[in-house]
Scaffold this active site. Structure first.
Site, PDB file in Angstrom:
ATOM      1  N   LYS A 172       0.838  -1.195   0.000  1.00 44.31           N
ATOM      2  CA  LYS A 172       0.000   0.000   0.000  1.00 44.31           C
ATOM      3  C   LYS A 172       0.882   1.259   0.000  1.00 44.31           C
ATOM      4  O   LYS A 172       2.113   1.164   0.099  1.00 44.31           O
ATOM      5  CB  LYS A 172      -0.961  -0.079   1.189  1.00 44.31           C
ATOM      6  CG  LYS A 172      -1.889  -1.317   1.064  1.00 44.31           C
ATOM      7  CD  LYS A 172      -3.113  -1.291   1.961  1.00 44.31           C
ATOM      8  CE  LYS A 172      -2.828  -1.631   3.383  1.00 44.31           C
ATOM      9  NZ  LYS A 172      -4.078  -1.986   4.150  1.00 44.31           N
ATOM     10  N   TYR A 189     -12.671  -2.358  -1.788  1.00 50.39           N
ATOM     11  CA  TYR A 189     -13.033  -2.272  -0.367  1.00 50.39           C
ATOM     12  C   TYR A 189     -14.542  -2.143  -0.150  1.00 50.39           C
ATOM     13  O   TYR A 189     -14.975  -1.664   0.900  1.00 50.39           O
ATOM     14  CB  TYR A 189     -12.293  -1.109   0.300  1.00 50.39           C
ATOM     15  CG  TYR A 189     -10.850  -1.431   0.656  1.00 50.39           C
ATOM     16  CD1 TYR A 189     -10.524  -2.562   1.421  1.00 50.39           C
ATOM     17  CD2 TYR A 189      -9.809  -0.596   0.260  1.00 50.39           C
ATOM     18  CE1 TYR A 189      -9.208  -2.847   1.758  1.00 50.39           C
ATOM     19  CE2 TYR A 189      -8.492  -0.882   0.599  1.00 50.39           C
ATOM     20  CZ  TYR A 189      -8.196  -2.005   1.353  1.00 50.39           C
ATOM     21  OH  TYR A 189      -6.891  -2.286   1.689  1.00 50.39           O
ATOM     22  N   ASN A 246      -0.954  -0.024   7.730  1.00 48.93           N
ATOM     23  CA  ASN A 246      -0.449  -1.383   7.992  1.00 48.93           C
ATOM     24  C   ASN A 246       0.194  -2.040   6.770  1.00 48.93           C
ATOM     25  O   ASN A 246       0.332  -3.253   6.705  1.00 48.93           O
ATOM     26  CB  ASN A 246      -1.536  -2.247   8.640  1.00 48.93           C
ATOM     27  CG  ASN A 246      -2.732  -2.460   7.734  1.00 48.93           C
ATOM     28  OD1 ASN A 246      -2.726  -2.021   6.578  1.00 48.93           O
ATOM     29  ND2 ASN A 246      -3.743  -3.135   8.230  1.00 48.93           N
ATOM     30  N   HIS A 299      -1.870  -5.419   1.786  1.00 48.82           N
ATOM     31  CA  HIS A 299      -3.163  -6.098   1.675  1.00 48.82           C
ATOM     32  C   HIS A 299      -2.890  -7.502   1.186  1.00 48.82           C
ATOM     33  O   HIS A 299      -2.007  -7.710   0.352  1.00 48.82           O
ATOM     34  CB  HIS A 299      -4.080  -5.392   0.669  1.00 48.82           C
ATOM     35  CG  HIS A 299      -5.286  -6.227   0.310  1.00 48.82           C
ATOM     36  ND1 HIS A 299      -6.414  -6.234   1.091  1.00 48.82           N
ATOM     37  CD2 HIS A 299      -5.491  -7.117  -0.689  1.00 48.82           C
ATOM     38  CE1 HIS A 299      -7.281  -7.101   0.565  1.00 48.82           C
ATOM     39  NE2 HIS A 299      -6.744  -7.644  -0.514  1.00 48.82           N
ATOM     40  N   GLU A 322     -10.467 -10.869  -6.328  1.00 48.31           N
ATOM     41  CA  GLU A 322      -9.521  -9.742  -6.283  1.00 48.31           C
ATOM     42  C   GLU A 322      -8.484  -9.835  -7.402  1.00 48.31           C
ATOM     43  O   GLU A 322      -8.126  -8.809  -8.000  1.00 48.31           O
ATOM     44  CB  GLU A 322      -8.841  -9.685  -4.909  1.00 48.31           C
ATOM     45  CG  GLU A 322      -9.807  -9.258  -3.806  1.00 48.31           C
ATOM     46  CD  GLU A 322      -9.175  -9.224  -2.420  1.00 48.31           C
ATOM     47  OE1 GLU A 322      -9.875  -8.835  -1.476  1.00 48.31           O
ATOM     48  OE2 GLU A 322      -7.987  -9.584  -2.281  1.00 48.31           O
TER      49      GLU A 322
HETATM   50  P1  DAT Z   1      -6.935  -6.738   6.324  1.00 53.02           P
HETATM   51  O1  DAT Z   1      -6.225  -5.658   5.572  1.00 53.02           O
HETATM   52  O2  DAT Z   1      -6.049  -7.367   7.356  1.00 53.02           O
HETATM   53  O3  DAT Z   1      -7.595  -7.750   5.436  1.00 53.02           O
HETATM   54  P2  DAT Z   1      -9.621  -5.702   6.814  1.00 53.02           P
HETATM   55  O4  DAT Z   1     -10.018  -6.331   5.529  1.00 53.02           O
HETATM   56  O5  DAT Z   1     -10.439  -6.010   8.026  1.00 53.02           O
HETATM   57  O6  DAT Z   1      -8.090  -6.038   7.177  1.00 53.02           O
HETATM   58  O7  DAT Z   1      -9.607  -4.131   6.670  1.00 53.02           O
HETATM   59  C1  DAT Z   1      -9.061  -3.546   5.501  1.00 53.02           C
HETATM   60  C2  DAT Z   1      -8.190  -2.400   5.917  1.00 53.02           C
HETATM   61  O8  DAT Z   1      -8.995  -1.393   6.520  1.00 53.02           O
HETATM   62  C3  DAT Z   1      -7.125  -2.737   6.968  1.00 53.02           C
HETATM   63  O9  DAT Z   1      -5.952  -3.250   6.399  1.00 53.02           O
HETATM   64  C4  DAT Z   1      -6.901  -1.424   7.603  1.00 53.02           C
HETATM   65  C5  DAT Z   1      -8.255  -0.756   7.549  1.00 53.02           C
HETATM   66  N1  DAT Z   1      -8.971  -0.929   8.809  1.00 53.02           N
HETATM   67  C6  DAT Z   1      -9.601  -2.047   9.223  1.00 53.02           C
HETATM   68  N2  DAT Z   1     -10.151  -1.864  10.428  1.00 53.02           N
HETATM   69  C7  DAT Z   1      -9.883  -0.588  10.774  1.00 53.02           C
HETATM   70  C8  DAT Z   1     -10.170   0.218  11.893  1.00 53.02           C
HETATM   71  N3  DAT Z   1     -10.872  -0.250  12.942  1.00 53.02           N
HETATM   72  N4  DAT Z   1      -9.708   1.501  11.881  1.00 53.02           N
HETATM   73  C9  DAT Z   1      -8.999   1.984  10.847  1.00 53.02           C
HETATM   74  N5  DAT Z   1      -8.686   1.274   9.755  1.00 53.02           N
HETATM   75  C10 DAT Z   1      -9.124   0.006   9.713  1.00 53.02           C
HETATM   76 MG    MG Z   2      -9.197  -7.637   4.182  1.00 54.19          MG
END
Ligand code: DAT
Ligand code: MG
Length: 149
Positions: free
Chosen positions: A9, A49, A112, A115, A126
């Site tokens: 990212k 997303y 973080n 992805h 995806e």
């Molecule tokens: P991942 O990237 O581990 O698959 P996810 O699909 O639950 O996680 O969420 C997508 C992204 O959204 C994640 O990498 C970071 C952001 N995100 C998720 N939960 C969040 C939160 N509570 N606050 C801020 N950003 C968040």
């Molecule tokens: Mg995810």
């Protein structure tokens, strides 16, 4: 063979961590089958997303992913989805296991770094969303027999 979409990212690109992410996936034994360095459109970000639409962090997430270029890749291997998620570490970096990318390089959930697809179905969807079939390379690697059982 399972395929998974991996994104470095914008924070990972800006911090010079593309090579670090690739090195870890290569070292693990996963096989690269597609890669492109792109500026993500808002439309692609919103489709990618879509599952998070309406959540409090959604707008910030979209703005973050389109804020600078990303390195989009497809990696394959046996159980690639689970293996790559494990190498990335938990979504919240402060909960990620030591030795994972998110543990070793990140502190905030909204920064973080990577992805990775979270299920076989989402992986297929995806990969199809981010890559045309002609952008994927089907190849045999010289070391495959020493990595794939
Ligand atoms: P991942 O990237 O581990 O698959 P996810 O699909 O639950 O996680 O969420 C997508 C992204 O959204 C994640 O990498 C970071 C952001 N995100 C998720 N939960 C969040 C939160 N509570 N606050 C801020 N950003 C968040
Ligand atoms: Mg995810």
């Amino acid at each position: 063979m399972e395929k998974t979409l991996v994104l470095v990212k914008p924070d990972g690109v800006q911090r010079g961590l593309i090579g670090e992410v690739i090195a870890r996936l290569e070292r693990r034994g996963l096989r690269l089958v597609g890669a492109k360095f792109i500026q993500v459109s808002r439309e692609l970000a919103e489709t990618h997303y879509a599952i998070h639409k309406g959540k409090p962090f959604y707008e910030g997430l979209i703005n973050y992913i389109i804020s600078a270029p990303v390195m989009a890749m497809v990696w394959e291997g046996p159980r690639a989805i689970a293996a790559v998620r494990q190498t990335m570490g938990a979504t919240r970096p402060w909960e990620a296991a030591p030795g994972t990318i998110r543990h070793d390089f990140a502190l905030e959930v909204g920064r973080n770094l990577t992805h990775a697809s979270d299920s076989v179905e989402n992986g297929e969807a995806e990969v199809a969303l981010w890559f045309k079939s002609e952008e994927l390379v089907s190849w045999a690697r010289a070391t495959d027999q020493w990595i794939f059982e």
